[in-house]
Design a protein around this motif. Structure first.
Motif, PDB file in Angstrom:
ATOM      1  N   ILE A  51       0.832  -1.214   0.000  1.00  0.00           N
ATOM      2  CA  ILE A  51       0.000   0.000   0.000  1.00  0.00           C
ATOM      3  C   ILE A  51       0.863   1.259   0.000  1.00  0.00           C
ATOM      4  O   ILE A  51       0.567   2.231  -0.687  1.00  0.00           O
ATOM      5  N   GLY A  52       1.974   1.224   0.769  1.00  0.00           N
ATOM      6  CA  GLY A  52       2.836   2.399   0.917  1.00  0.00           C
ATOM      7  C   GLY A  52       3.927   2.527  -0.126  1.00  0.00           C
ATOM      8  O   GLY A  52       4.872   3.308   0.057  1.00  0.00           O
ATOM      9  N   PHE A  53       3.834   1.762  -1.210  1.00  0.00           N
ATOM     10  CA  PHE A  53       4.777   1.860  -2.335  1.00  0.00           C
ATOM     11  C   PHE A  53       6.208   1.467  -1.950  1.00  0.00           C
ATOM     12  O   PHE A  53       7.169   1.905  -2.576  1.00  0.00           O
ATOM     13  N   LEU A  54       6.353   0.640  -0.912  1.00  0.00           N
ATOM     14  CA  LEU A  54       7.671   0.138  -0.532  1.00  0.00           C
ATOM     15  C   LEU A  54       8.011  -1.150  -1.275  1.00  0.00           C
ATOM     16  O   LEU A  54       9.186  -1.510  -1.393  1.00  0.00           O
ATOM     17  N   ALA A  75      11.552   3.098 -10.116  1.00  0.00           N
ATOM     18  CA  ALA A  75      11.855   4.517  -9.891  1.00  0.00           C
ATOM     19  C   ALA A  75      10.574   5.324  -9.708  1.00  0.00           C
ATOM     20  O   ALA A  75      10.538   6.283  -8.928  1.00  0.00           O
ATOM     21  N   GLN A  76       9.507   4.921 -10.410  1.00  0.00           N
ATOM     22  CA  GLN A  76       8.233   5.617 -10.271  1.00  0.00           C
ATOM     23  C   GLN A  76       7.612   5.354  -8.894  1.00  0.00           C
ATOM     24  O   GLN A  76       6.959   6.225  -8.326  1.00  0.00           O
ATOM     25  N   PHE A  77       7.840   4.141  -8.364  1.00  0.00           N
ATOM     26  CA  PHE A  77       7.361   3.816  -7.019  1.00  0.00           C
ATOM     27  C   PHE A  77       8.037   4.701  -5.985  1.00  0.00           C
ATOM     28  O   PHE A  77       7.406   5.190  -5.051  1.00  0.00           O
ATOM     29  N   SER A  78       9.320   4.908  -6.149  1.00  0.00           N
ATOM     30  CA  SER A  78      10.075   5.745  -5.219  1.00  0.00           C
ATOM     31  C   SER A  78       9.532   7.173  -5.215  1.00  0.00           C
ATOM     32  O   SER A  78       9.348   7.789  -4.149  1.00  0.00           O
ATOM     33  N   LYS A  79       9.234   7.695  -6.385  1.00  0.00           N
ATOM     34  CA  LYS A  79       8.698   9.049  -6.502  1.00  0.00           C
ATOM     35  C   LYS A  79       7.297   9.130  -5.882  1.00  0.00           C
ATOM     36  O   LYS A  79       6.970  10.082  -5.162  1.00  0.00           O
ATOM     37  N   GLN A  83       6.289  11.486  -2.525  1.00  0.00           N
ATOM     38  CA  GLN A  83       5.347  12.593  -2.716  1.00  0.00           C
ATOM     39  C   GLN A  83       3.971  12.363  -2.102  1.00  0.00           C
ATOM     40  O   GLN A  83       3.190  13.311  -1.989  1.00  0.00           O
ATOM     41  N   ASN A  84       3.682  11.122  -1.685  1.00  0.00           N
ATOM     42  CA  ASN A  84       2.304  10.820  -1.301  1.00  0.00           C
ATOM     43  C   ASN A  84       2.090  10.221   0.076  1.00  0.00           C
ATOM     44  O   ASN A  84       0.974  10.281   0.595  1.00  0.00           O
ATOM     45  N   VAL A  85       3.120   9.621   0.673  1.00  0.00           N
ATOM     46  CA  VAL A  85       2.883   8.872   1.911  1.00  0.00           C
ATOM     47  C   VAL A  85       3.874   9.254   3.008  1.00  0.00           C
ATOM     48  O   VAL A  85       5.046   9.512   2.737  1.00  0.00           O
ATOM     49  N   GLY A  86       3.361   9.329   4.233  1.00  0.00           N
ATOM     50  CA  GLY A  86       4.202   9.540   5.402  1.00  0.00           C
ATOM     51  C   GLY A  86       4.155   8.295   6.279  1.00  0.00           C
ATOM     52  O   GLY A  86       3.113   7.629   6.359  1.00  0.00           O
ATOM     53  N   PHE A  87       5.264   7.970   6.928  1.00  0.00           N
ATOM     54  CA  PHE A  87       5.349   6.760   7.750  1.00  0.00           C
ATOM     55  C   PHE A  87       5.615   7.097   9.203  1.00  0.00           C
ATOM     56  O   PHE A  87       6.444   7.958   9.519  1.00  0.00           O
ATOM     57  N   VAL A  88       4.921   6.385  10.098  1.00  0.00           N
ATOM     58  CA  VAL A  88       5.163   6.477  11.540  1.00  0.00           C
ATOM     59  C   VAL A  88       5.443   5.063  12.034  1.00  0.00           C
ATOM     60  O   VAL A  88       4.683   4.137  11.723  1.00  0.00           O
ATOM     61  N   ARG A 154       7.213  14.649  11.605  1.00  0.00           N
ATOM     62  CA  ARG A 154       8.077  14.381  10.445  1.00  0.00           C
ATOM     63  C   ARG A 154       7.276  13.731   9.312  1.00  0.00           C
ATOM     64  O   ARG A 154       7.486  14.030   8.135  1.00  0.00           O
ATOM     65  N   ALA A 155       6.340  12.853   9.674  1.00  0.00           N
ATOM     66  CA  ALA A 155       5.554  12.147   8.662  1.00  0.00           C
ATOM     67  C   ALA A 155       4.590  13.065   7.925  1.00  0.00           C
ATOM     68  O   ALA A 155       4.289  12.840   6.750  1.00  0.00           O
ATOM     69  N   ILE A 156       4.095  14.116   8.599  1.00  0.00           N
ATOM     70  CA  ILE A 156       3.093  14.982   7.969  1.00  0.00           C
ATOM     71  C   ILE A 156       3.680  16.277   7.413  1.00  0.00           C
ATOM     72  O   ILE A 156       2.957  17.058   6.800  1.00  0.00           O
ATOM     73  N   VAL A 157       4.990  16.494   7.591  1.00  0.00           N
ATOM     74  CA  VAL A 157       5.578  17.790   7.227  1.00  0.00           C
ATOM     75  C   VAL A 157       5.482  18.084   5.728  1.00  0.00           C
ATOM     76  O   VAL A 157       5.400  19.231   5.316  1.00  0.00           O
ATOM     77  N   THR A 158       5.462  17.047   4.904  1.00  0.00           N
ATOM     78  CA  THR A 158       5.339  17.239   3.458  1.00  0.00           C
ATOM     79  C   THR A 158       3.880  17.227   2.985  1.00  0.00           C
ATOM     80  O   THR A 158       3.622  17.203   1.787  1.00  0.00           O
ATOM     81  N   ALA A 159       2.942  17.212   3.958  1.00  0.00           N
ATOM     82  CA  ALA A 159       1.502  17.152   3.642  1.00  0.00           C
ATOM     83  C   ALA A 159       1.180  15.974   2.728  1.00  0.00           C
ATOM     84  O   ALA A 159       0.635  16.141   1.629  1.00  0.00           O
ATOM     85  N   PRO A 160       1.508  14.753   3.161  1.00  0.00           N
ATOM     86  CA  PRO A 160       1.268  13.576   2.315  1.00  0.00           C
ATOM     87  C   PRO A 160      -0.217  13.303   2.142  1.00  0.00           C
ATOM     88  O   PRO A 160      -1.044  13.734   2.956  1.00  0.00           O
ATOM     89  N   LYS A 161      -0.563  12.560   1.086  1.00  0.00           N
ATOM     90  CA  LYS A 161      -1.950  12.197   0.835  1.00  0.00           C
ATOM     91  C   LYS A 161      -2.464  11.208   1.885  1.00  0.00           C
ATOM     92  O   LYS A 161      -3.640  11.220   2.229  1.00  0.00           O
ATOM     93  N   PHE A 162      -1.566  10.327   2.358  1.00  0.00           N
ATOM     94  CA  PHE A 162      -1.986   9.403   3.415  1.00  0.00           C
ATOM     95  C   PHE A 162      -0.816   9.058   4.323  1.00  0.00           C
ATOM     96  O   PHE A 162       0.351   9.244   3.979  1.00  0.00           O
ATOM     97  N   LEU A 163      -1.190   8.585   5.503  1.00  0.00           N
ATOM     98  CA  LEU A 163      -0.236   8.277   6.564  1.00  0.00           C
ATOM     99  C   LEU A 163      -0.357   6.801   6.903  1.00  0.00           C
ATOM    100  O   LEU A 163      -1.473   6.287   7.079  1.00  0.00           O
ATOM    101  N   ILE A 164       0.774   6.113   6.985  1.00  0.00           N
ATOM    102  CA  ILE A 164       0.793   4.730   7.454  1.00  0.00           C
ATOM    103  C   ILE A 164       1.504   4.689   8.797  1.00  0.00           C
ATOM    104  O   ILE A 164       2.654   5.118   8.910  1.00  0.00           O
ATOM    105  N   ALA A 165       0.807   4.205   9.825  1.00  0.00           N
ATOM    106  CA  ALA A 165       1.374   4.109  11.167  1.00  0.00           C
ATOM    107  C   ALA A 165       1.464   2.638  11.545  1.00  0.00           C
ATOM    108  O   ALA A 165       0.443   1.965  11.705  1.00  0.00           O
ATOM    109  N   ASP A 166       2.685   2.133  11.657  1.00  0.00           N
ATOM    110  CA  ASP A 166       2.932   0.719  11.924  1.00  0.00           C
ATOM    111  C   ASP A 166       3.155   0.508  13.424  1.00  0.00           C
ATOM    112  O   ASP A 166       4.195   0.858  13.958  1.00  0.00           O
TER     113      ASP A 166
END
Length: 234
Positions: A51-54, A75-79, A83-88, A154-166
């Motif tokens: 889900i988190g493009f990892l 490379a597109q997954f990395s981008k 640009q879209n996801v923050g991780f906690v 740190r996870a929200i500083v780039t205003a990601p579209k979604f957040l994954i908290a593990d």
């Protein structure tokens, strides 16, 4: 926002093949607060890596805002991820010998943001997580709950579209866990941030608006806490 269709994932170890995810079908709408709950070995970490493009090595269809990202190159997954996801994470993953401000600023530095914007944005998100004025502190001088707040900032500083908290509350006591869950609810309700929490704790899972159970690589049920009904998966 996120649509998974018949996602399968296998690992090959030596001569053995391990089928970890089995025909996963899941839709996540923008602005949802979703918990994925399962015991160790259930496949939940593998699922959020996809889900988190990892992880780009899977079978099936993954549409993100209707874009077929299962066809993308690595490379597109990395981008996409940047640009879209923050991780906690459970163990915060903070750099102990740099300040709180510098920890929070890292994603913006990687993105090439200007220094003046970085300073302003870092102060903004630290205020949002209840740590205004902590910019010059070091992580080692903070409590576990405060360090997790820094991790969320740190996870929200780039205003990601979604957040994954593990397992975001896994290393915290019950009182601090409750405070962190309230913070996630605040981010979801006030900022419309889509939040996906992975947990093995029923008390944490019950606080999400929607709870998906995973067992042995299968999604077994999908519980909507707003509608208070359980939709057993076929």
């Amino acid at each position: 926002m996120i649509e998974l269709k018949n996602i399968n994932k296998s690992y090959i170890q030596g001569k053995n093949k391990y089928h970890v995810l089995h025909d996963i079908n899941l839709k996540i709408e923008q602005g949802e607060f979703l918990a994925i709950m399962g015991q160790s070995g259930s496949g939940k970490s593998t699922l959020i890596n996809i889900i988190g493009f990892l992880d780009d090595q899977f079978e099936g269809i993954y549409n993100y805002y209707e874009h077929p990202i299962h066809e993308y190159r690595r490379a597109q997954f990395s981008k996409l991820r940047n640009q879209n996801v923050g991780f906690v994470f459970q163990n915060f993953k903070l750099i102990q010998n740099i300040t709180i401000a510098d920890n929070v600023a890292l994603p913006l530095l990687y993105a090439g943001a200007k220094r003046a914007f970085i300073k302003e944005r870092v102060s903004e998100v630290l205020k949002a997580v209840g740590l205004a004025g902590y910019e010059k502190q070091l992580p080692k001088n903070l409590s576990g709950g405060q360090q997790q707040r820094v991790s969320i900032a740190r996870a929200i500083v780039t205003a990601p579209k979604f957040l994954i908290a593990d397992e975001p509350t896994g290393a915290l006591d019950s009182k601090t866990s409750a405070e962190i869950m309230e913070l996630f609810k605040h981010l979801n309700q006030d900022n419309q941030t889509t939040i996906i929490i992975v947990t093995h704790d029923p008390k944490v899972g019950a606080q999400a608006d929607r709870l998906v159970h995973i067992l042995d690589g299968h999604l077994t049920e999908d519980q909507d806490h707003h509608k208070r009904k359980v939709r057993a998966r076929q």
